[in-house]
Design a protein around this motif. Sequence first.
Motif, short mmCIF file in Angstrom:
data_model
loop_
_atom_site.label_atom_id
_atom_site.label_comp_id
_atom_site.label_asym_id
_atom_site.label_seq_id
_atom_site.Cartn_x
_atom_site.Cartn_y
_atom_site.Cartn_z
N ASP A 153 38.86 50.82 36.32
CA ASP A 153 38.36 51.88 35.43
C ASP A 153 39.38 52.17 34.33
O ASP A 153 39.02 52.33 33.16
CB ASP A 153 38.07 53.14 36.25
CG ASP A 153 37.35 54.17 35.42
OD1 ASP A 153 36.22 53.89 35.00
OD2 ASP A 153 37.94 55.24 35.15
N GLU A 154 40.65 52.20 34.72
CA GLU A 154 41.70 52.45 33.71
C GLU A 154 41.72 51.32 32.68
O GLU A 154 41.83 51.57 31.47
CB GLU A 154 43.06 52.56 34.42
CG GLU A 154 44.17 53.01 33.49
CD GLU A 154 45.52 53.08 34.22
OE1 GLU A 154 45.53 53.27 35.46
OE2 GLU A 154 46.56 52.92 33.54
N TYR B 138 44.59 44.24 48.03
CA TYR B 138 43.26 44.78 47.73
C TYR B 138 42.23 44.14 48.62
O TYR B 138 42.36 42.98 49.00
CB TYR B 138 42.89 44.50 46.26
CG TYR B 138 43.70 45.30 45.29
CD1 TYR B 138 43.38 46.63 45.04
CD2 TYR B 138 44.79 44.74 44.64
CE1 TYR B 138 44.13 47.39 44.15
CE2 TYR B 138 45.56 45.48 43.76
CZ TYR B 138 45.22 46.81 43.52
OH TYR B 138 45.98 47.54 42.65
N GLU B 139 41.19 44.90 48.91
CA GLU B 139 40.09 44.31 49.68
C GLU B 139 38.82 44.42 48.88
O GLU B 139 38.22 45.48 48.74
CB GLU B 139 39.94 45.03 51.02
CG GLU B 139 41.04 44.62 51.94
CD GLU B 139 40.74 44.97 53.38
OE1 GLU B 139 39.60 45.35 53.69
OE2 GLU B 139 41.70 44.87 54.18
N PHE B 140 38.47 43.30 48.26
CA PHE B 140 37.26 43.24 47.45
C PHE B 140 36.13 42.62 48.26
O PHE B 140 36.39 41.85 49.19
CB PHE B 140 37.48 42.27 46.28
CG PHE B 140 38.26 42.81 45.14
CD1 PHE B 140 37.63 43.46 44.10
CD2 PHE B 140 39.63 42.61 45.07
CE1 PHE B 140 38.36 43.91 43.02
CE2 PHE B 140 40.36 43.06 44.00
CZ PHE B 140 39.72 43.72 42.97
N SER C 65 36.35 48.56 46.87
CA SER C 65 37.71 49.05 47.13
C SER C 65 38.03 50.15 46.12
O SER C 65 38.01 49.92 44.91
CB SER C 65 38.71 47.89 46.99
OG SER C 65 39.96 48.37 46.57
N SER C 66 38.33 51.35 46.62
CA SER C 66 38.55 52.45 45.68
C SER C 66 39.85 52.25 44.91
O SER C 66 39.96 52.63 43.73
CB SER C 66 38.52 53.80 46.39
OG SER C 66 39.50 53.79 47.39
#
Length: 442
Positions: free
Chosen positions: A382-383, A311-313, A374-375
């Motif tokens: 969100d989940e 991930y890229e935060f 990061s989408s």
Amino acid sequence: MSQQLSTSTAREPLLEVRNLKKHYPITQGLLNKEVGRVRAVDGISFDIAPGETVGLVGESGCGKSTAAESILRLEDPTEGSVNFDGEDITTYNDTELKRFRREAQMIFQNPDSSFDPRMTMGESISEPLRIHNVGPRERRHEIARNLLERVGLNADDADRYPHELSGGQKQRVALARALVVNPRLIVADEPVSALDVSVQAEVLSLLQDIQDEFDLSILFISHDMSVVREVCDRVAVMYLGKIVEIGDTESLFENPQHPYTRALLRSIPTVDLDSRGIDAGLHGEVPNPSNPPSGCNFHSRCPEVIQPEGYEFEQENWRGVMNLRVSMNEHGVDVDGLREFVGVEDDESATAAERERMKDELRREHDIPEQLTSSAAESVLDEALDDIVRRNLDDARSLLADEFETVCEQSEPDLMDTGTGHPAACHLHADGVAQTIEPADD
Ligand SMILES: Nc1ncnc2c1ncn2[C@@H]1O[C@H](COP(=O)(O)OP(=O)(O)OP(=O)(O)O)[C@@H](O)[C@H]1O
């Protein structure tokens, strides 16, 4: 790098602390069954050379005082060794301890509570000599008068009582009393934090003069980074019972290698009002040492916690997600409170829009932005938020753990080489690369 090597002084040490632990059992019931442990000091190692001042620094509750008390055997250590002049004092019997206590003296934070109000200053200073059967009474009194002059007071102050002296004067007398038995080590636990700032500087400068004159070793305990910088040759930074960084004062202050040290440095108040305050430093409180966070103890508050692979935060977004995970693990989420906050009667009647508002409120509480950069991460978050507002907390917890677990919560880092000449216990250095960060303003 082994902790032993990395924490040593260049010279032959007077004091060698190795893997020192002090745990307090938590007991329950009539049989005092042990149900847990407060890990106040949890495996610290460092040396102090003759004539050297080593600082032990950290927030309140990090274990500094317990470390000091264990080193002087005012508390019996749970594990580890404390070598003083080559002998392990943890094995001493009462006679040996009495001898050791002449050589290692302690000065406490509050000079008011260190004196018997019914004793004159002269009597207080010479009391240790009486206990150790040194000289006749007149000789002891003479020594006390002499020492009062050495610490910048008047010999006639020997006849005064504690209530007649200011805080700074009393701390000078405390120093005289410590010096009276010719110690080689002084442990000073927050010796100036109860004093006015103007008086602090005088007492610190006295301590340094006395150290030079008597070639004393000093363990200097403080939560105040600026005071530590002023007086210490080397500094050990403590967090939740462990040393997370240790090094020469200049190296540690100019090039701090642990995010906790960096946060402490950012917390030093400056004269620049715009950048003042604790905000730029540390959030939240030191966790309870009976239930420390997994992996690196500091991960629950660390502003530089390492991101999960894949991930890229942006770092601040990532810290927000960690905040949510930490609060779910530490105390859960108050879904009823959230529901009331958005004005929903019960779970069944909540509309999709109201659930979204509950999720927004969760983001706000944990400093998570409306949308992660990061989408891929956003869709996992969100989940999980959806699971939380639907009270599927376990599902949310395991989804977040599966996707976002970081090395910082998985394994505990040892003190390791940072490439700067002093070690730090942080996974950021796992490849031995120094983290070059702008020095903090101070
Ligand atoms: N006798 C005791 N029994 C149980 N827990 C203790 C005991 N003494 C200290 N603790 C706990 O050990 C931890 C470390 O305390 P300690 O006083 O050593 O920290 P500190 O860094 O010196 O903080 P402060 O500057 O506030 O004194 C704290 O969580 C404290 O509550």
